[in-house]
Design an enzyme around this catalytic site. Structure first.
Site, PDB file in Angstrom:
ATOM      1  CD  GLU A  38      -7.122 -10.056   3.939  1.00 51.97           C
ATOM      2  OE1 GLU A  38      -6.650 -10.658   2.949  1.00 51.97           O
ATOM      3  OE2 GLU A  38      -8.352  -9.970   4.147  1.00 51.97           O
ATOM      4  CD  GLU A  58     -10.413  -6.302   3.181  1.00 54.30           C
ATOM      5  OE1 GLU A  58     -10.761  -7.329   2.565  1.00 54.30           O
ATOM      6  OE2 GLU A  58      -9.284  -5.797   3.095  1.00 54.30           O
TER       7      GLU A  58
HETATM    8  O1  AHR Z   1     -11.843  -7.173  -0.740  1.00 53.62           O
HETATM    9  C1  AHR Z   1     -11.126  -8.063  -1.561  1.00 53.62           C
HETATM   10  C2  AHR Z   1      -9.852  -8.564  -0.914  1.00 53.62           C
HETATM   11  O2  AHR Z   1     -10.194  -9.412   0.160  1.00 53.62           O
HETATM   12  C3  AHR Z   1      -8.941  -7.550  -0.283  1.00 53.62           C
HETATM   13  O3  AHR Z   1      -8.064  -6.980  -1.181  1.00 53.62           O
HETATM   14  C4  AHR Z   1      -8.179  -8.355   0.716  1.00 53.62           C
HETATM   15  O4  AHR Z   1      -7.752  -7.601   1.817  1.00 53.62           O
HETATM   16  C5  AHR Z   1      -9.135  -9.466   1.093  1.00 53.62           C
HETATM   17  O5  AHR Z   1      -8.535 -10.706   1.029  1.00 53.62           O
END
Ligand code: AHR
Length: 502
Positions: free
Chosen positions: A174, A293
């Protein structure tokens, strides 16, 4: 009751499902590692301190790959802190979650655990506070054969003779997000990712590399970020990542039930952006997406980590999921499958305790959350070839996405067994759907099972005391008639798995 008709033909396909679509994610965050997969004092702990009851549930979940060690955590991580004798490992500040990291679990312990539960690790390197050197060192440490370099021999000296054989590597996490430690502009990140990718490929040409795309579709740089980053990295990487978390923002459950519309649009938009960069370069290469994610996450309940957490395994974002959340998760899995021609990897975030399908109590039980079930069923049965579906369905109106299909249907055929699996989500909160699927093109078919996640109380959850309050239940009344037409009723707010044998 409204009618849904589905047109299907085994000859019309979307693509083949990459097993990595059923990935998960373990971050050093809250109680995901410490108190989640790892709890040395737990009665079921193995000789290395990993919980046996959690490992059993992870196997049952059926995840194929696991991304590690973050997440935001990785952007300040020094992987060297987590290898070698545990007594010598430093206790460090974790800036991402304002916590302390004991480094009891590191790359070696994690990879041994992942292999033990039958999952391939995907490793993320730190491109927040670190760069090319640390990434190549980690690659050497993890993957090089004994005797090749002194970094590889450090692993051997630490008791891990066999390389961890990690195929897929994420170039940071990210990096478009201002919350990220070491956040960069697209140009800054693109250059660093390109330099790191080039060096890692020189060390091992066979690695698969994931470059960071957008953290969500609402990022002001969505689309532009990918274009700029890929202009630097197109020839050097295999996948571009996407992340997305969904919740009923402002109590808008209708839009929440249609969350996969956002995921579908993200995939289409970023595939087009990647293709644009490829077209400008006259490239034959097609990049794929790593949706590494995704999940339901009630971010409105999380104020951020205001205070420095002094314990090592304080609870963070331990959302308890209900039936509606499970329907959304099932529908998100369908969106990933429907785009299997462009999505190669996807990781539900995270695995245990931290927005996870598994919850644990310290010293106590581990149990399946509602969202465990659609994941486990889909990972087990949705293997093979995704078919094109022509679905005639009314629309439901949503504030966020406008009119969307009231029912979504995904079809996957296993070329080995011939089994046809239908997944369906009825997003209407008030109306059941009558589903009709002519199956003549598939020869003679018989119903193997029809399971649903649905409940008279959509807010029902599983707890330590009632771990099986919400489970997949068989649906009665589903038939394949003499004309080879399947009919079934889908109650409001429900997710379904229908399996048809050859
Ligand atoms: O999964 C929780 C968080 O969400 C992770 O660390 C990050 O990559 C995202 O913003």
């Amino acid at each position: 009751m409204y009618d849904v008709e589905v047109g299907l033909d085994p000859a019309f396909t979307v693509g083949t499902v990459d097993p990595r679509l059923f990935g998960t994610f373990v971050e050093h965050m809250g109680r995901c590692v410490y108190g989640g997969i790892f709890e040395p004092d737990h009665p079921t702990a193995d000789e290395f301190g990993f919980r046996g009851d959690v490992a059993d549930l992870v196997r049952e979940l059926g995840a194929t790959v696991v991304r590690y060690p973050g997440g935001n955590f990785v952007s300040g991580y020094r992987w060297e802190d987590g290898v070698g004798p545990v007594a010598d490992r430093p206790r460090r500040l974790d800036l991402a979650w304002r916590s302390f990291e004991p480094n009891t679990v590191g790359v070696d312990e994690f990879c041994r655990w992942a292999r033990g539960v039958g999952i391939d690790p995907i490793m993320a390197v730190n491109l927040g506070t670190r760069g090319v050197d640390a990434a190549v060192d980690l690659l050497e440490y993890a993957n090089f054969a004994p005797g090749t370099t002194s970094t590889a021999d450090r692993r051997v000296a630490n008791g891990h003779k066999d390389p961890h054989a990690i195929r897929t590597w994420c170039l940071g996490n990210e990096m478009d997000g201002p919350w990220q430690v070491g956040h960069k502009t697209a140009d800054e990140y693109g250059r660093l990712a390109a330099e790191t990718a080039r060096a890692m490929r020189r060390a091992d040409p066979d690695v698969e590399l994931v470059v960071c795309g957008s953290s969500n579709s609402g990022m002001p740089t969505f689309g532009t970020w990918e274009r700029v980053v890929l202009e630097h990295t197109y020839d050097l990487v295999d996948h571009v990542s996407l992340h997305a978390y969904y919740e009923p923002a402002g109590g808008d459950v209708d839009s929440f039930l249609a969350s996969s519309e956002d995921m579908r649009r993200m995939i289409t938009a970023i595939a087009a952006t990647a293709d644009h960069v490829g077209a400008v370069r006259r490239s034959d290469k097609k990049l794929t997406i790593s949706f590494d994610e995704w999940n339901v996450w009630y971010q409105n309940r999380f104020a951020g980590q205001e205070q420095l957490e002094t314990t090592e395994n304080g609870a963070l974002i331990e959302d308890v999921y209900d039936v509606t959340d499970a329907v959304v998760v099932g529908d998100l899995l369908m969106a990933l499958l429907d785009h299997c021609d462009r999505v190669a990897i996807a990781c539900q975030a995270q695995l245990v305790n931290v927005i996870g399908p598994i919850l644990t109590r310290p010293g106590g039980p581990a149990w399946r959350q509602t969202i465990f079930h659609p994941f486990a069923l889909t990972a087990r049965h949705a293997r093979g070839t995704v078919l094109r579906t022509a679905v005639r369905t009314p629309a439901v109106g949503t504030q966020r996405f406008g009119d969307v299909p009231a029912t979504r249907v995904t079809a996957v055929q296993d070329p080995e067994t011939g089994a046809l699996t239908l997944l369906a989500a009825n997003r209407s909160r008030t109306e059941p759907a009558r589903l009709t699927v002519p199956l003549r093109a598939f020869g003679e078919r018989r119903l193997l099972e029809h399971l649903t996640i649905a409940d008279a109380d959509p807010s029902a959850t599983n707890t330590a005391e009632h771990p099986d309050r919400v489970v997949p239940r068989p649906v009665t009344g589903t038939v394949v008639d003499g004309d080879q037409t399947l009919t079934a009723t889908l109650p409001p707010s429900s997710w379904h798995l229908i399996r048809l044998g050859a």
